[in-house]
Every structure is written in structure tokens, then in C-alpha cells.
Motif scaffolding. Structure first.
Motif, mmCIF file in Angstrom:
data_model
loop_
_atom_site.group_PDB
_atom_site.id
_atom_site.type_symbol
_atom_site.label_atom_id
_atom_site.label_comp_id
_atom_site.label_asym_id
_atom_site.label_seq_id
_atom_site.Cartn_x
_atom_site.Cartn_y
_atom_site.Cartn_z
ATOM 1 N N PHE A 11 0.825 -1.212 0.000
ATOM 2 C CA PHE A 11 0.000 0.000 0.000
ATOM 3 C C PHE A 11 0.871 1.280 0.000
ATOM 4 O O PHE A 11 0.949 1.999 -1.006
ATOM 5 C CB PHE A 11 -0.924 -0.097 1.223
ATOM 6 C CG PHE A 11 -1.647 1.147 1.629
ATOM 7 C CD1 PHE A 11 -2.290 1.940 0.695
ATOM 8 C CD2 PHE A 11 -1.711 1.506 2.979
ATOM 9 C CE1 PHE A 11 -2.976 3.092 1.089
ATOM 10 C CE2 PHE A 11 -2.390 2.637 3.385
ATOM 11 C CZ PHE A 11 -3.011 3.435 2.435
ATOM 12 N N ILE A 12 1.555 1.544 1.088
ATOM 13 C CA ILE A 12 2.277 2.824 1.216
ATOM 14 C C ILE A 12 3.501 2.856 0.301
ATOM 15 O O ILE A 12 3.758 3.855 -0.379
ATOM 16 C CB ILE A 12 2.679 3.071 2.690
ATOM 17 C CG1 ILE A 12 1.425 3.088 3.584
ATOM 18 C CG2 ILE A 12 3.450 4.383 2.827
ATOM 19 C CD1 ILE A 12 1.705 3.085 5.090
ATOM 20 N N ASP A 31 10.292 -6.742 -2.877
ATOM 21 C CA ASP A 31 9.099 -7.164 -2.138
ATOM 22 C C ASP A 31 8.982 -8.689 -2.288
ATOM 23 O O ASP A 31 9.239 -9.233 -3.351
ATOM 24 C CB ASP A 31 7.840 -6.484 -2.715
ATOM 25 C CG ASP A 31 6.668 -6.491 -1.755
ATOM 26 O OD1 ASP A 31 6.182 -5.411 -1.391
ATOM 27 O OD2 ASP A 31 6.226 -7.606 -1.360
ATOM 28 N N THR A 35 2.159 -9.945 1.257
ATOM 29 C CA THR A 35 0.803 -9.382 1.160
ATOM 30 C C THR A 35 0.687 -8.466 -0.055
ATOM 31 O O THR A 35 -0.410 -8.154 -0.495
ATOM 32 C CB THR A 35 0.440 -8.546 2.417
ATOM 33 O OG1 THR A 35 1.456 -7.546 2.600
ATOM 34 C CG2 THR A 35 0.337 -9.398 3.667
ATOM 35 N N GLY A 36 1.813 -8.008 -0.577
ATOM 36 C CA GLY A 36 1.798 -7.070 -1.706
ATOM 37 C C GLY A 36 1.446 -7.749 -3.020
ATOM 38 O O GLY A 36 1.397 -8.981 -3.103
ATOM 39 N N ASP A 51 13.132 -11.470 -0.331
ATOM 40 C CA ASP A 51 12.749 -11.383 1.076
ATOM 41 C C ASP A 51 13.810 -10.578 1.817
ATOM 42 O O ASP A 51 15.002 -10.886 1.708
ATOM 43 C CB ASP A 51 12.643 -12.810 1.640
ATOM 44 C CG ASP A 51 11.944 -12.848 2.976
ATOM 45 O OD1 ASP A 51 12.304 -12.046 3.869
ATOM 46 O OD2 ASP A 51 11.027 -13.673 3.137
ATOM 47 N N GLN A 73 9.714 0.128 3.778
ATOM 48 C CA GLN A 73 8.293 -0.036 4.120
ATOM 49 C C GLN A 73 7.906 -1.492 4.362
ATOM 50 O O GLN A 73 6.851 -1.771 4.926
ATOM 51 C CB GLN A 73 7.402 0.499 2.968
ATOM 52 C CG GLN A 73 7.714 1.915 2.537
ATOM 53 C CD GLN A 73 7.437 2.929 3.615
ATOM 54 O OE1 GLN A 73 6.345 2.967 4.173
ATOM 55 N NE2 GLN A 73 8.420 3.755 3.933
ATOM 56 N N TYR A 142 4.325 -6.418 17.615
ATOM 57 C CA TYR A 142 4.491 -5.526 16.459
ATOM 58 C C TYR A 142 5.068 -4.180 16.898
ATOM 59 O O TYR A 142 6.031 -3.673 16.318
ATOM 60 C CB TYR A 142 3.133 -5.342 15.764
ATOM 61 C CG TYR A 142 3.119 -4.262 14.703
ATOM 62 C CD1 TYR A 142 3.666 -4.490 13.452
ATOM 63 C CD2 TYR A 142 2.540 -3.012 14.953
ATOM 64 C CE1 TYR A 142 3.653 -3.494 12.464
ATOM 65 C CE2 TYR A 142 2.518 -2.016 13.985
ATOM 66 C CZ TYR A 142 3.079 -2.263 12.746
ATOM 67 O OH TYR A 142 3.061 -1.279 11.780
ATOM 68 N N LYS A 146 8.718 -2.821 15.693
ATOM 69 C CA LYS A 146 8.777 -1.574 14.907
ATOM 70 C C LYS A 146 9.619 -0.529 15.650
ATOM 71 O O LYS A 146 10.417 0.172 15.060
ATOM 72 C CB LYS A 146 7.366 -1.009 14.646
ATOM 73 C CG LYS A 146 6.468 -1.830 13.759
ATOM 74 C CD LYS A 146 7.017 -2.062 12.383
ATOM 75 C CE LYS A 146 7.027 -0.847 11.495
ATOM 76 N NZ LYS A 146 7.488 -1.204 10.116
ATOM 77 N N VAL A 172 -2.788 5.234 8.421
ATOM 78 C CA VAL A 172 -2.708 5.645 7.022
ATOM 79 C C VAL A 172 -3.880 5.020 6.258
ATOM 80 O O VAL A 172 -4.227 3.861 6.492
ATOM 81 C CB VAL A 172 -1.366 5.190 6.402
ATOM 82 C CG1 VAL A 172 -1.184 5.793 5.015
ATOM 83 C CG2 VAL A 172 -0.193 5.558 7.316
HETATM 84 P P1 NAD Z 1 1.411 -3.536 3.287
HETATM 85 O O1 NAD Z 1 1.200 -4.880 3.896
HETATM 86 O O2 NAD Z 1 0.485 -3.058 2.231
HETATM 87 O O3 NAD Z 1 2.892 -3.447 2.716
HETATM 88 C C1 NAD Z 1 3.964 -4.183 3.250
HETATM 89 C C2 NAD Z 1 4.721 -4.782 2.084
HETATM 90 O O4 NAD Z 1 5.852 -5.493 2.607
HETATM 91 C C3 NAD Z 1 3.893 -5.814 1.281
HETATM 92 O O5 NAD Z 1 3.967 -5.524 -0.091
HETATM 93 C C4 NAD Z 1 4.560 -7.155 1.599
HETATM 94 O O6 NAD Z 1 4.473 -8.086 0.544
HETATM 95 C C5 NAD Z 1 5.982 -6.704 1.885
HETATM 96 N N1 NAD Z 1 6.714 -7.675 2.723
HETATM 97 C C6 NAD Z 1 6.271 -8.291 3.841
HETATM 98 N N2 NAD Z 1 7.221 -9.111 4.324
HETATM 99 C C7 NAD Z 1 8.292 -8.997 3.488
HETATM 100 C C8 NAD Z 1 9.578 -9.591 3.459
HETATM 101 N N3 NAD Z 1 9.957 -10.465 4.400
HETATM 102 N N4 NAD Z 1 10.432 -9.254 2.463
HETATM 103 C C9 NAD Z 1 10.049 -8.368 1.497
HETATM 104 N N5 NAD Z 1 8.835 -7.781 1.462
HETATM 105 C C10 NAD Z 1 7.970 -8.088 2.456
HETATM 106 O O7 NAD Z 1 1.460 -2.508 4.521
HETATM 107 P P2 NAD Z 1 1.431 -0.920 4.527
HETATM 108 O O8 NAD Z 1 0.188 -0.508 5.208
HETATM 109 O O9 NAD Z 1 1.758 -0.373 3.189
HETATM 110 O O10 NAD Z 1 2.637 -0.625 5.524
HETATM 111 C C11 NAD Z 1 3.906 -0.143 5.088
HETATM 112 C C12 NAD Z 1 4.754 0.152 6.303
HETATM 113 O O11 NAD Z 1 4.162 1.165 7.103
HETATM 114 C C13 NAD Z 1 4.972 -1.039 7.221
HETATM 115 O O12 NAD Z 1 6.309 -1.017 7.662
HETATM 116 C C14 NAD Z 1 4.028 -0.774 8.374
HETATM 117 O O13 NAD Z 1 4.484 -1.376 9.577
HETATM 118 C C15 NAD Z 1 4.077 0.738 8.443
HETATM 119 N N6 NAD Z 1 2.896 1.365 9.051
HETATM 120 C C16 NAD Z 1 1.692 1.311 8.407
HETATM 121 C C17 NAD Z 1 0.583 1.951 8.971
HETATM 122 C C18 NAD Z 1 -0.773 1.944 8.284
HETATM 123 O O14 NAD Z 1 -1.704 2.573 8.810
HETATM 124 N N7 NAD Z 1 -0.939 1.299 7.130
HETATM 125 C C19 NAD Z 1 0.710 2.623 10.209
HETATM 126 C C20 NAD Z 1 1.950 2.642 10.834
HETATM 127 C C21 NAD Z 1 3.049 2.028 10.242
#
Ligand code: NAD
Length: 309
Positions: A11-12, A31, A35-36, A51, A73, A142, A146, A172
Motif C-alpha cells: 500500500f504505502i 518485495d 501481502t503485496g 525477502d 516499508q 508488532y 517496529k 494511514v
Molecule cells: P502492506 O502490507 O500493504 O505493505 C507491506 C509490504 O511489505 C507488502 O507488499 C509485503 O508483501 C511486503 N513484505 C512483507 N514481508 C516482506 C519480506 N519479508 N520481504 C520483502 N517484502 C515483504 O502494509 P502498509 O500498510 O503499506 O505498511 C507499510 C509500512 O508502514 C509497514 O512497515 C508498516 O508497519 C508501516 N505502518 C503502516 C501503517 C498503516 O496505517 N498502514 C501505520 C503505521 C506504520
């Protein structure tokens, strides 16, 4: 600049990749697709499936991309998963992050920007809105992983000259947020109401969160990469919005008036959350600019098109 976005199929990360491309930078995404989705990686970005826990894969990606900026991210981003499976959370969010930071130091990147969490970092008794001066008191695996990464950044910054920023996001929301599993309430509600299904509110709906639009978050990352500071800053609006208000805004944008269902309040849910963004304004010249209703309208429009509802 050459840019590496970890989690850029999520997402982000996909919005950060898109913004960097639009500013003329060379962008690569790493990536694992945990989940992406490949479809989220913007056109023009190089995609490396890998990974972040895999040392050789990460070393190879750094050698191939030679990034100036790293936007980290990638994560196991679900708080509840971290409670059920703390090992998975630990290995991705801490071991994977340390692996990246180590490689970033070896490769001499000029900026490492880390997606931290504000909502999961501060204690339940912190004043609302919460500033960075409040002590971190994470209440989940978590939140612990983080937050721990910030200490590694500080260590490598002080001892190995790594230039870094940690952005503690609030909640977000926006286009491309997954509505499956433990996603953000905006994505879940938008998909439900557009499908004609009454959304479920856990508790009475008075719980508040600080909703920040994803394009504002991408811009904060960009400013962090350009910044000379090394610091931890909240990326948030400072505004509390209740679950009932979120639903009302989504229904207004979708033109629906479904009666929600109410379920048991979920254990561990905090009643209120909002984070001050004054430090981001001071250090990065950043403030959230997208009004909540505008962000919701964009999210509802995307949801309609994406799921063909
Ligand atoms: P998301 O799940 O959409 O994106 C995370 C991405 O990381 C995915 O594409 C997934 O495939 C990839 N990923 C997971 N494990 C992996 C690995 N071992 N190796 C490579 N890629 C891997 O989540 P998001 O909401 O886009 O979050 C992005 C970041 O922002 C994260 O670090 C999350 O902790 C942080 N965050 C998000 C929010 C929110 O509200 N969405 C709030 C605070 C912090």
C-alpha cells in the motif's frame, strides 16, 4: 537519485515509488509479495522479488540498484498477527530491518527512511494528541519490533555515519490499501458499503484514530529523504476521528445509508489516538494537506473502480 523501496508492492510503498518516479528518479522495488501485489508496483519501477530477511538477496539488490535513498516499508504490518505469531513478526520486522540497515551502511546510502509506527509505539496513558516526547511503551510484539528498529538506526547513525529518518505514522488510509484481513477500517468499510453490506463496528464506535492520507505520507517520506536531519518524527494530522465519523464520511461519499452492525469491543483496542505533527513541520517542513473528506472521496472512488462493485 537511485531509489530502493522495500515493500513497494504494498500500500504505502507503492505510493512512495510512484512519487519518486514522478520526480524523475530511478526506482526499484524489493518485495516478497507476502501481502503485496505485483500490480501495485508502478510502471517504470524495476521489480525485484526478494525477502528482506535473505542476506544474499538483499546484498544482491543493493549491488544491482546502488541506491542513494532507501525507503524501508516492507513489514509484517498486522498487529494481531504479531500476537499470534511473534516469531514471524520478529524475523520480518526486526531481523529483516537490521539486514537492510547493515547493507545500507555497507553500501554507503545517503539516506535511509524507515516506516515506524506511532499508534503502536506510545503507551495507553500518553496525553492525546501525543508528541514524540512521550516515552515509547509498545503494547504488542508488532509495536516492540517496529520501535526496536529505531534503536538500530540510532546506533548505526552515531557509530557508522548512517543518515536516517524514522517516520512514526498514525493510521494511514487511501487507494490500494488492502481490504482483506486486518486492514485499515477505511478500506474495510469502503468495500463493505459499496457492496451493500452493513459494516461491523467493534464497540460503540466512539474510539478515535488519527487518519492520514497515503499521498501525504509518501510526500513526508520524500521530504525525509531530502532532509539533513536524523530523527524520529510523527507523521499524522493531530485530529481525532471516531469510527462512527469514518463510516458517516464513507457513506456520504458512496451515497449509501446502511445501518452498521455492532460487535464486542476488541481486547487491547485503545480508546483514543492522535499524534502531534509539529516536529514534522519543524524538521521536514511537512504538514498533512489532504482534508479527510477529500481523502475519503478518493478512496471510495478507487475502491469502486478496483473491485468493480
Ligand atoms: P502492506 O502490507 O500493504 O505493505 C507491506 C509490504 O511489505 C507488502 O507488499 C509485503 O508483501 C511486503 N513484505 C512483507 N514481508 C516482506 C519480506 N519479508 N520481504 C520483502 N517484502 C515483504 O502494509 P502498509 O500498510 O503499506 O505498511 C507499510 C509500512 O508502514 C509497514 O512497515 C508498516 O508497519 C508501516 N505502518 C503502516 C501503517 C498503516 O496505517 N498502514 C501505520 C503505521 C506504520
Amino acid at each position: 537519485m537511485r531509489v530502493l523501496v522495500t515493500g513497494g508492492a504494498g500500500f504505502i510503498g507503492s505510493h512512495i515509488a510512484e512519487l519518486c518516479l514522478s520526480r524523475g528518479h530511478e526506482v526499484a522495488v524489493i518485495d516478497s509479495l507476502r501481502t503485496g501485489k505485483v500490480g501495485n508496483v508502478p510502471e517504470g519501477a524495476r521489480f525485484i522479488e526478494g525477502d528482506i530477511r535473505d542476506r544474499e538477496a538483499v546484498r544482491g539488490a543493493f549491488a544491482e540498484v546502488k541506491p542513494d535513498w532507501v525507503f524501508h516499508q516492507a513489514a509484517q504490518a498486522a498487529l494481531r498477527v504479531s500476537v499470534i505469531d511473534p516469531w514471524e513478526d520478529l524475523s520480518i520486522n526486526l531481523v529483516g530491518s537490521v539486514n537492510l540497515i547493515y547493507q545500507a551502511v555497507e553500501a554507503g546510502v545517503s539516506k535511509f527512511v524507515y516506516a515506524s509506527s506511532g499508534g503502536a509505539a506510545y503507551g495507553p496513558h500518553a496525553p492525546v494528541p501525543t508528541s514524540e516526547a512521550s516515552p515509547a511503551q509498545p503494547n504488542s510484539p508488532y509495536g516492540i519490533t517496529k520501535h526496536s528498529v529505531e534503536h538500530y538506526l540510532d546506533f548505526y547513525g552515531r557509530n557508522y555515519d548512517l543518515s536516517w529518518m524514522a517516520l512514526r505514522y498514525s493510521n494511514v488510509y487511501g487507494p490500494r490499501q488492502d481490504s482483506e484481513g486486518e486492514a485499515g477500517v477505511v478500506a474495510i468499510f469502503a468495500r463493505a458499503v459499496l457492496s451493500g453490506q452493513p459494516p461491523t463496528i467493534y464497540g460503540d464506535g466512539s474510539q478515535t484514530r488519527d487518519y492520514v492520507f497515503v499521498k501525504d505520507v509518501a510526500r513526508a517520506n520524500y521530504l525525509a529523504a531530502e532532509s539533513a536531519h536524523c530523527d524520529v518524527v510523527n507523521i499524522s494530522t493531530g485530529v481525532e476521528t471516531s469510527v462512527l465519523e469514518v463510516l458517516a464520511a464513507i457513506q456520504a461519499a458512496a451515497g449509501t445509508s446502511l445501518e452498521p452492525l455492532f460487535g464486542e469491543e476488541r481486547v487491547g483496542d485503545i480508546a483514543r489516538c492522535a499524534l502531534t505533527s509539529d516536529l514534522a513541520a519543524e524538521k521536514l517542513g511537512w504538514r498533512a494537506t489532504v482534508p479527510f473528506r477529500e481523502g475519503i472521496a478518493q478512496t471510495v472512488a478507487w475502491t469502486k473502480g478496483h473491485y468493480r462493485l
